[in-house]
Enzyme design. Structure first.
Site, mmCIF file in Angstrom:
data_model
loop_
_atom_site.group_PDB
_atom_site.id
_atom_site.type_symbol
_atom_site.label_atom_id
_atom_site.label_comp_id
_atom_site.label_asym_id
_atom_site.label_seq_id
_atom_site.Cartn_x
_atom_site.Cartn_y
_atom_site.Cartn_z
ATOM 1 N N PRO A 1 -8.680 12.883 1.184
ATOM 2 C CA PRO A 1 -9.800 12.740 0.220
ATOM 3 C C PRO A 1 -10.967 12.135 0.916
ATOM 4 O O PRO A 1 -12.271 12.231 0.598
ATOM 5 C CB PRO A 1 -9.371 11.540 -0.799
ATOM 6 C CG PRO A 1 -7.879 12.120 -1.195
ATOM 7 C CD PRO A 1 -7.417 12.200 0.516
ATOM 8 N N ILE B 1 -4.624 15.176 -0.478
ATOM 9 C CA ILE B 1 -3.524 14.080 -0.215
ATOM 10 C C ILE B 1 -3.494 13.051 0.513
ATOM 11 O O ILE B 1 -3.942 13.257 1.635
ATOM 12 C CB ILE B 1 -2.180 15.138 -0.224
ATOM 13 C CG1 ILE B 1 -2.000 16.015 -1.226
ATOM 14 C CG2 ILE B 1 -0.973 13.918 -0.202
ATOM 15 C CD1 ILE B 1 -0.870 17.140 -0.878
ATOM 16 N N CYS B 2 -3.159 11.998 0.124
ATOM 17 C CA CYS B 2 -3.278 10.724 1.374
ATOM 18 C C CYS B 2 -4.575 10.417 1.554
ATOM 19 O O CYS B 2 -5.538 10.056 0.700
ATOM 20 C CB CYS B 2 -2.206 11.328 2.141
ATOM 21 S SG CYS B 2 -1.743 9.651 3.289
ATOM 22 N N ILE B 3 -4.706 10.539 2.912
ATOM 23 C CA ILE B 3 -6.030 10.312 3.480
ATOM 24 C C ILE B 3 -7.095 11.279 3.445
ATOM 25 O O ILE B 3 -8.441 11.139 3.555
ATOM 26 C CB ILE B 3 -6.021 9.665 4.978
ATOM 27 C CG1 ILE B 3 -7.130 8.755 5.471
ATOM 28 C CG2 ILE B 3 -5.656 10.731 5.935
ATOM 29 C CD1 ILE B 3 -7.700 7.870 4.623
ATOM 30 N N THR C 1 -4.401 12.643 -4.889
ATOM 31 C CA THR C 1 -3.303 11.615 -5.057
ATOM 32 C C THR C 1 -3.260 10.718 -3.759
ATOM 33 O O THR C 1 -3.439 11.297 -2.573
ATOM 34 C CB THR C 1 -2.180 12.335 -5.421
ATOM 35 O OG1 THR C 1 -1.005 11.532 -6.000
ATOM 36 C CG2 THR C 1 -1.522 13.362 -4.262
#
Length: 148
Positions: free
Chosen positions: A69, A65-67, A121
């Site tokens: 990845p 989620i968010c950063i 996401t």
């Protein structure tokens, strides 16, 4: 957030888990790795790296989620993971330079890498508010559960 007794990551293995979801936020970019400081030259915390590699080796689903990845891509770069952080050109370029494939995505949607069993996401990389962020996170969780 976790359900049940919280354990040190060093005591957890892929065999203990059905899936893994990594939350994002600035803390994740500073504590799970040093991506917040070093960008594509980041190093990942050794136990986080070990667990992510084990999960991928066992074909267990991973959500980010968010950063998060970016950390995931740093670890699984040889697998060319397809991920999203939304549409931030600089972060997308960093992901690509680390061996990932970035897909632009809206805040309420998900990116699914079927081959690597990864779901991502953008959340607050894009999110104007909790309602928008929650839609993407709920889709991610639902997809991860369907892969278990």
């Amino acid at each position: 957030m976790a359900r049940g007794e919280i354990q040190d990551v060093s005591s957890v293995s892929a065999g203990d888990l059905d899936a893994l979801i990594i939350p994002g936020g600035f803390g994740a970019a500073k504590n799970l790795s040093d991506f917040a400081v070093k960008g594509p030259d980041a190093q990942v915390h050794s136990e986080v790296q070990r667990l992510l590699e084990e999960m991928a080796d066992h074909s267990k689903p991973i959500g980010a989620i968010c950063i998060a990845p970016a950390t995931l891509t740093r670890v699984l770069s040889k697998r060319s993971p397809r991920v999203t952080i939304g549409n931030d050109a600089g972060t997308a370029a960093a992901i690509e330079s680390m061996g990932g494939v970035h897909a632009a995505c809206s805040v309420s949607d998900i990116c699914v890498d079927e081959k690597n069993r990864i779901v991502t996401t953008p959340a607050y990389m894009l999110g104007p508010g909790i309602k928008d962020v929650a839609a993407g996170i709920e889709k991610l969780v639902t997809k991860i559960l369907s892969l278990c």
